[in-house]
Design a protein around this motif. Structure first.
Motif, short mmCIF file in Angstrom:
data_model
loop_
_atom_site.label_atom_id
_atom_site.label_comp_id
_atom_site.label_asym_id
_atom_site.label_seq_id
_atom_site.Cartn_x
_atom_site.Cartn_y
_atom_site.Cartn_z
N MET A 1 1.09 -1.19 -0.05
CA MET A 1 0.06 0.02 0.00
C MET A 1 0.95 1.12 -0.15
O MET A 1 2.06 1.27 0.70
N LYS A 2 0.35 2.50 -0.64
CA LYS A 2 1.06 3.56 -0.75
C LYS A 2 1.33 4.39 0.69
O LYS A 2 2.47 4.60 0.92
N SER A 3 0.80 4.04 1.58
CA SER A 3 0.74 4.95 2.75
C SER A 3 1.31 4.01 3.93
O SER A 3 1.35 4.37 5.09
N ASP A 4 1.79 2.61 3.62
CA ASP A 4 2.46 1.89 4.68
C ASP A 4 3.48 2.34 5.26
O ASP A 4 3.70 2.44 6.54
N PHE A 5 4.39 2.92 4.62
CA PHE A 5 5.54 3.48 4.97
C PHE A 5 5.39 4.74 5.86
O PHE A 5 6.17 5.06 6.98
N LEU A 6 4.43 5.45 5.32
CA LEU A 6 3.92 6.56 6.23
C LEU A 6 3.38 6.17 7.71
O LEU A 6 3.79 7.12 8.61
N ASN A 7 2.82 5.30 7.70
CA ASN A 7 2.33 4.76 8.89
C ASN A 7 3.52 4.39 10.05
O ASN A 7 3.41 4.44 11.24
N LYS A 8 4.57 3.85 9.28
CA LYS A 8 5.90 3.56 10.30
C LYS A 8 6.51 4.93 10.46
O LYS A 8 7.12 5.05 11.80
N CYS A 9 6.98 5.83 9.50
CA CYS A 9 7.29 6.94 9.91
C CYS A 9 6.70 8.27 10.80
O CYS A 9 7.33 8.76 11.60
N TYR A 10 5.14 7.98 10.42
CA TYR A 10 4.69 8.88 11.29
C TYR A 10 3.22 8.24 11.86
O TYR A 10 2.45 8.21 11.50
N PRO A 11 3.64 7.46 13.13
CA PRO A 11 2.49 6.72 13.68
C PRO A 11 1.58 7.56 14.26
O PRO A 11 0.41 6.89 14.59
N ASP A 12 1.49 8.72 14.41
CA ASP A 12 0.62 9.70 14.86
C ASP A 12 -0.62 10.07 13.82
O ASP A 12 -1.56 10.87 14.11
N GLU B 1 -3.56 9.95 11.68
CA GLU B 1 -5.14 9.43 11.77
C GLU B 1 -5.34 8.46 10.71
O GLU B 1 -4.84 8.50 9.55
N ILE B 2 -6.28 7.33 11.01
CA ILE B 2 -6.48 6.48 10.16
C ILE B 2 -7.16 7.01 8.83
O ILE B 2 -6.77 6.53 7.67
N GLU B 3 -8.00 7.78 8.95
CA GLU B 3 -8.90 8.47 8.10
C GLU B 3 -8.00 9.29 7.01
O GLU B 3 -8.02 9.30 5.81
N LEU B 4 -6.85 9.99 7.65
CA LEU B 4 -5.80 10.61 6.87
C LEU B 4 -5.04 9.63 5.78
O LEU B 4 -4.84 9.64 4.58
N LEU B 5 -4.55 8.47 6.54
CA LEU B 5 -4.05 7.49 5.76
C LEU B 5 -4.95 6.99 4.71
O LEU B 5 -4.47 6.50 3.48
N LYS B 6 -6.12 6.73 4.88
CA LYS B 6 -7.04 6.29 3.96
C LYS B 6 -7.15 7.28 2.78
O LYS B 6 -7.38 6.90 1.45
#
Length: 207
Positions: free
Chosen positions: A1-12, A14-19
């Protein structure tokens, strides 16, 4: 997924933002040396480096001048500066290495920054880091001689490439440092540089 690495870099984040990033962002590969944006173009995307490295520089009086490098998980403060205006870019960015970039549409970023406070952390963190980068560059120009700047530059390039052997020409070095190829060639023969680097054909080895 495109945002997987963002979730690791920026764990804060929001889930909706990642979506929303997953839905609207573009993942694009850039070859080494390929322009991501050229000075004079309009900024349409906010880039976040997924992998690789990007060089940010400007052109003044027909000379390129290195500003800073951006690595994985980082973005470009100059792109942030164009969030609220429609002016042409006063900088260029090109892939230093083969790089994957997540391109966030500027129009969406404006909305997301109002909806999701966590996105503002990227702005603040990147402004702080690259402000320090620019301050370091400015201090080098003011207080360091060109020989010191050249050595620091080569060590930075070595770190980015994760290699002591750099495939780089004197002309490329001169462009980044805002000087001439002849000056770089002369400096490479100085006693201090010879103690720290070695020219091997068209490549430079950091000792």
């Amino acid at each position: 997924m495109k945002s997987d690495f963002l979730n690791k870099c920026y764990p804060d984040f929001e889930i909706e933002l990642l979506k929303e990033i997953e839905e609207h962002a573009i993942l694009k590969k850039f070859e080494s040396g390929e322009y991501i944006v050229q000075q004079g173009q309009y900024i349409k995307f906010l880039p976040i480096i997924r992998s690789g490295c990007v060089k940010v520089f400007c052109n003044e009086e027909a000379k390129d001048f290195l500003l800073y490098f951006i690595e994985s998980g980082e973005s470009c403060i100059y792109s942030f500066a164009h969030l609220n205006n429609n002016e042409r870019a006063n900088f260029s960015a090109s892939a230093e290495l083969e790089s994957d970039l997540l391109l966030l549409p500027i129009a969406r970023v404006k909305i997301w920054m109002k909806k999701y406070p966590s996105l503002n952390n990227i702005v603040l963190n990147n402004y702080k880091k690259h402000y320090e980068d620019l301050l370091y560059t400015t201090k080098q120009i003011i207080s360091s001689n060109l020989e010191d700047r050249l050595l620091a530059y080569l060590r930075t390039k070595s770190k980015i490439a994760n290699s002591r052997l750099l495939n780089i020409s004197h002309k490329n070095i001169a462009d980044d440092l805002g000087t001439s190829r002849e000056v770089v060639s002369r400096l490479m023969k100085s006693k201090r540089l010879i103690q720290n680097i070695k020219q091997e054909g068209h490549r430079i080895k950091i000792l």
